[in-house]
Design an enzyme around this catalytic site. Sequence first.
Site, PDB file in Angstrom:
ATOM      1  N   ARG A 177       0.825  -1.225   0.000  1.00 60.65           N
ATOM      2  CA  ARG A 177       0.000   0.000   0.000  1.00 60.65           C
ATOM      3  C   ARG A 177       0.855   1.270   0.000  1.00 60.65           C
ATOM      4  NH1 ARG A 177      -2.578  -3.588  -1.048  1.00 60.65           N
ATOM      5  NH2 ARG A 177      -4.480  -4.379  -0.080  1.00 60.65           N
ATOM      6  N   SER A 226     -10.565  -0.361   3.910  1.00 66.68           N
ATOM      7  CA  SER A 226      -9.692  -0.622   5.060  1.00 66.68           C
ATOM      8  C   SER A 226      -9.109   0.693   5.572  1.00 66.68           C
ATOM      9  CB  SER A 226      -8.553  -1.561   4.664  1.00 66.68           C
ATOM     10  OG  SER A 226      -9.089  -2.836   4.398  1.00 66.68           O
ATOM     11  N   GLU A 296      -4.320   3.812   6.404  1.00 68.94           N
ATOM     12  CA  GLU A 296      -4.234   3.517   4.967  1.00 68.94           C
ATOM     13  C   GLU A 296      -5.047   4.577   4.218  1.00 68.94           C
ATOM     14  OE1 GLU A 296      -4.827  -0.553   3.675  1.00 68.94           O
ATOM     15  OE2 GLU A 296      -5.816   0.117   1.831  1.00 68.94           O
TER      16      GLU A 296
HETATM   17  C1  LIG Z   1     -15.674  -1.091  -0.020  1.00 73.44           C
HETATM   18  C2  LIG Z   1     -14.214  -0.849  -0.302  1.00 73.44           C
HETATM   19  C3  LIG Z   1     -13.360  -1.928  -0.515  1.00 73.44           C
HETATM   20  C4  LIG Z   1     -12.002  -1.721  -0.765  1.00 73.44           C
HETATM   21  N1  LIG Z   1     -11.190  -2.792  -0.995  1.00 73.44           N
HETATM   22  C5  LIG Z   1      -9.885  -2.603  -1.292  1.00 73.44           C
HETATM   23  C6  LIG Z   1      -9.024  -3.716  -1.561  1.00 73.44           C
HETATM   24  O1  LIG Z   1      -9.420  -4.870  -1.554  1.00 73.44           O
HETATM   25  N2  LIG Z   1      -7.722  -3.477  -1.846  1.00 73.44           N
HETATM   26  C7  LIG Z   1      -7.221  -2.206  -1.889  1.00 73.44           C
HETATM   27  O2  LIG Z   1      -6.039  -2.047  -2.175  1.00 73.44           O
HETATM   28  N3  LIG Z   1      -8.015  -1.131  -1.632  1.00 73.44           N
HETATM   29  C8  LIG Z   1      -9.323  -1.300  -1.333  1.00 73.44           C
HETATM   30  N4  LIG Z   1     -10.115  -0.211  -1.082  1.00 73.44           N
HETATM   31  C9  LIG Z   1      -9.524   1.136  -1.074  1.00 73.44           C
HETATM   32  C10 LIG Z   1      -9.547   1.884  -2.417  1.00 73.44           C
HETATM   33  O3  LIG Z   1     -10.551   1.358  -3.277  1.00 73.44           O
HETATM   34  C11 LIG Z   1      -8.180   1.801  -3.117  1.00 73.44           C
HETATM   35  O4  LIG Z   1      -7.166   2.401  -2.348  1.00 73.44           O
HETATM   36  C12 LIG Z   1      -8.217   2.504  -4.504  1.00 73.44           C
HETATM   37  O5  LIG Z   1      -7.009   2.205  -5.183  1.00 73.44           O
HETATM   38  C13 LIG Z   1      -8.372   4.020  -4.395  1.00 73.44           C
HETATM   39  O6  LIG Z   1      -8.657   4.516  -5.678  1.00 73.44           O
HETATM   40  P1  LIG Z   1      -9.500   5.861  -5.866  1.00 73.44           P
HETATM   41  O7  LIG Z   1      -9.602   6.151  -7.321  1.00 73.44           O
HETATM   42  O8  LIG Z   1     -10.781   5.790  -5.121  1.00 73.44           O
HETATM   43  O9  LIG Z   1      -8.518   6.924  -5.176  1.00 73.44           O
HETATM   44  P2  LIG Z   1      -8.878   8.022  -4.070  1.00 73.44           P
HETATM   45  O10 LIG Z   1      -9.469   7.376  -2.882  1.00 73.44           O
HETATM   46  O11 LIG Z   1      -9.646   9.139  -4.691  1.00 73.44           O
HETATM   47  O12 LIG Z   1      -7.410   8.525  -3.709  1.00 73.44           O
HETATM   48  C14 LIG Z   1      -6.544   7.685  -2.983  1.00 73.44           C
HETATM   49  C15 LIG Z   1      -5.105   8.194  -3.130  1.00 73.44           C
HETATM   50  O13 LIG Z   1      -4.701   8.014  -4.482  1.00 73.44           O
HETATM   51  C16 LIG Z   1      -4.247   9.246  -5.023  1.00 73.44           C
HETATM   52  N5  LIG Z   1      -4.629   9.282  -6.443  1.00 73.44           N
HETATM   53  C17 LIG Z   1      -5.841   9.036  -6.990  1.00 73.44           C
HETATM   54  N6  LIG Z   1      -5.780   9.161  -8.337  1.00 73.44           N
HETATM   55  C18 LIG Z   1      -4.497   9.484  -8.625  1.00 73.44           C
HETATM   56  C19 LIG Z   1      -3.787   9.764  -9.839  1.00 73.44           C
HETATM   57  N7  LIG Z   1      -4.395   9.739 -11.034  1.00 73.44           N
HETATM   58  N8  LIG Z   1      -2.468  10.051  -9.757  1.00 73.44           N
HETATM   59  C20 LIG Z   1      -1.827  10.104  -8.558  1.00 73.44           C
HETATM   60  N9  LIG Z   1      -2.444   9.857  -7.385  1.00 73.44           N
HETATM   61  C21 LIG Z   1      -3.763   9.553  -7.422  1.00 73.44           C
HETATM   62  C22 LIG Z   1      -4.957  10.335  -4.217  1.00 73.44           C
HETATM   63  O14 LIG Z   1      -4.212  11.529  -4.216  1.00 73.44           O
HETATM   64  C23 LIG Z   1      -4.981   9.694  -2.835  1.00 73.44           C
HETATM   65  O15 LIG Z   1      -3.761   9.900  -2.177  1.00 73.44           O
HETATM   66  C24 LIG Z   1     -11.484  -0.394  -0.811  1.00 73.44           C
HETATM   67  C25 LIG Z   1     -12.356   0.689  -0.612  1.00 73.44           C
HETATM   68  C26 LIG Z   1     -13.699   0.480  -0.361  1.00 73.44           C
HETATM   69  C27 LIG Z   1     -14.597   1.671  -0.146  1.00 73.44           C
END
Ligand SMILES: Cc1cc2nc3c(=O)[nH]c(=O)nc-3n(C[C@H](O)[C@H](O)[C@H](O)COP(=O)(O)OP(=O)(O)OC[C@H]3O[C@@H](n4cnc5c(N)ncnc54)[C@H](O)[C@@H]3O)c2cc1C
Length: 309
Positions: A177, A226, A296
């Site tokens: 992560r 998480s 996280e």
């Molecule tokens: C129900 C649920 C289940 C989940 N299960 C998992 C799982 O199994 N495994 C897991 O790893 N995660 C899980 N997550 C967490 C989340 O989905 C991941 O971390 C995902 O990768 C975040 O993507 P996002 O587009 O929503 O980013 P955001 O939440 O909008 O941003 C997260 C971070 O990424 C950065 N970011 C976003 N886009 C970019 C970009 N284009 N360039 C640079 N930085 C960027 C942001 O600045 C921020 O720091 C879960 C979340 C939920 C709500």
Amino acid sequence: MRLDGAGLIKRLPPVRGRLEAERPLADLTWFRVGGPAQVLFSPADEADLADFLAQVPRDVAVTVIGVGSNLLVRDGGVPGVVIRLGRGFGALGVEEGFRIRAGAAVPDVRVARFALANVIGGLTFLRGIPGTIGGALRMNGGAYGVETKDVLVEAVAIDRRGGRHVVPATDMGYSYRHCGAPEDWIFVAALLQGDAGDEAVIEAEMNRITEAREATQPVRTRTGGSTFKNPEGQKAWQLIHAAGLRGFALGGARVSDKHCNFLINEGSATAAELEELGETVRRRVKETSGVELEWEIRRIGQPATEGQR
Ligand SMILES: Cc1cc2nc3c(=O)[nH]c(=O)nc-3n(C[C@H](O)[C@H](O)[C@H](O)COP(=O)(O)OP(=O)(O)OC[C@H]3O[C@@H](n4cnc5c(N)ncnc54)[C@H](O)[C@@H]3O)c2cc1C
């Protein structure tokens, strides 16, 4: 401090995409809490993003968000410019050797479905992560023993001065992560390596992941996934459970009964309540097990001031 969006827009370079002053962010996140972006920028495409970054005054803070599935936006909003990638970053295509090139705004689940449609294996884990490819690159998102770093060939990023970088996976500084690429880089695309798959096997795996998610996670609630990283050799949820915090509530924020490493907005929570609940969990877990949990979930922005509450 009140955020003056209109005032900031006057200092920003012209763009082809959209600039919105004081745009609420709550509806752009899974938690559905938090204040506005001083300015929200939705670039038209990569060139628009790069031109903007090359010209935006250096003292203006720039923050990128995906679909907010790992994000807690504080109640006072986010000063500076928040960038959200949209349609111009939504390309999806197959390349030679079971590879998929995906724009950073493409939801992970779409990549998994696209891989299935093209009978490419090895990418089904993306079915369970509700974020975008940009978020997966930054968070090294993973599930079921596979992480983004395992399938990444190269990422494309734009830096704070508008420079373009094509970076092989091995240079991304990945660990659990965590991504070691500069924090101000904005990822715009990824090339992912799949393998020769069997359609029926991929489809069965996708269905299994969907069912497992429904059974074990509060996937239909206002949550950020998480909350804490799993400490080396341990599970965060077990430590939280052992501290007696399953179902523990603070205002409108609650530790999920279903999966106690998830925090839930029950409907009326503020970002401050969710963050305070998280800090309470960290404190209690430290007291009961001696382990210091690390967030996280990414927390961005500023707390509300008296006048904003
Ligand atoms: C129900 C649920 C289940 C989940 N299960 C998992 C799982 O199994 N495994 C897991 O790893 N995660 C899980 N997550 C967490 C989340 O989905 C991941 O971390 C995902 O990768 C975040 O993507 P996002 O587009 O929503 O980013 P955001 O939440 O909008 O941003 C997260 C971070 O990424 C950065 N970011 C976003 N886009 C970019 C970009 N284009 N360039 C640079 N930085 C960027 C942001 O600045 C921020 O720091 C879960 C979340 C939920 C709500």
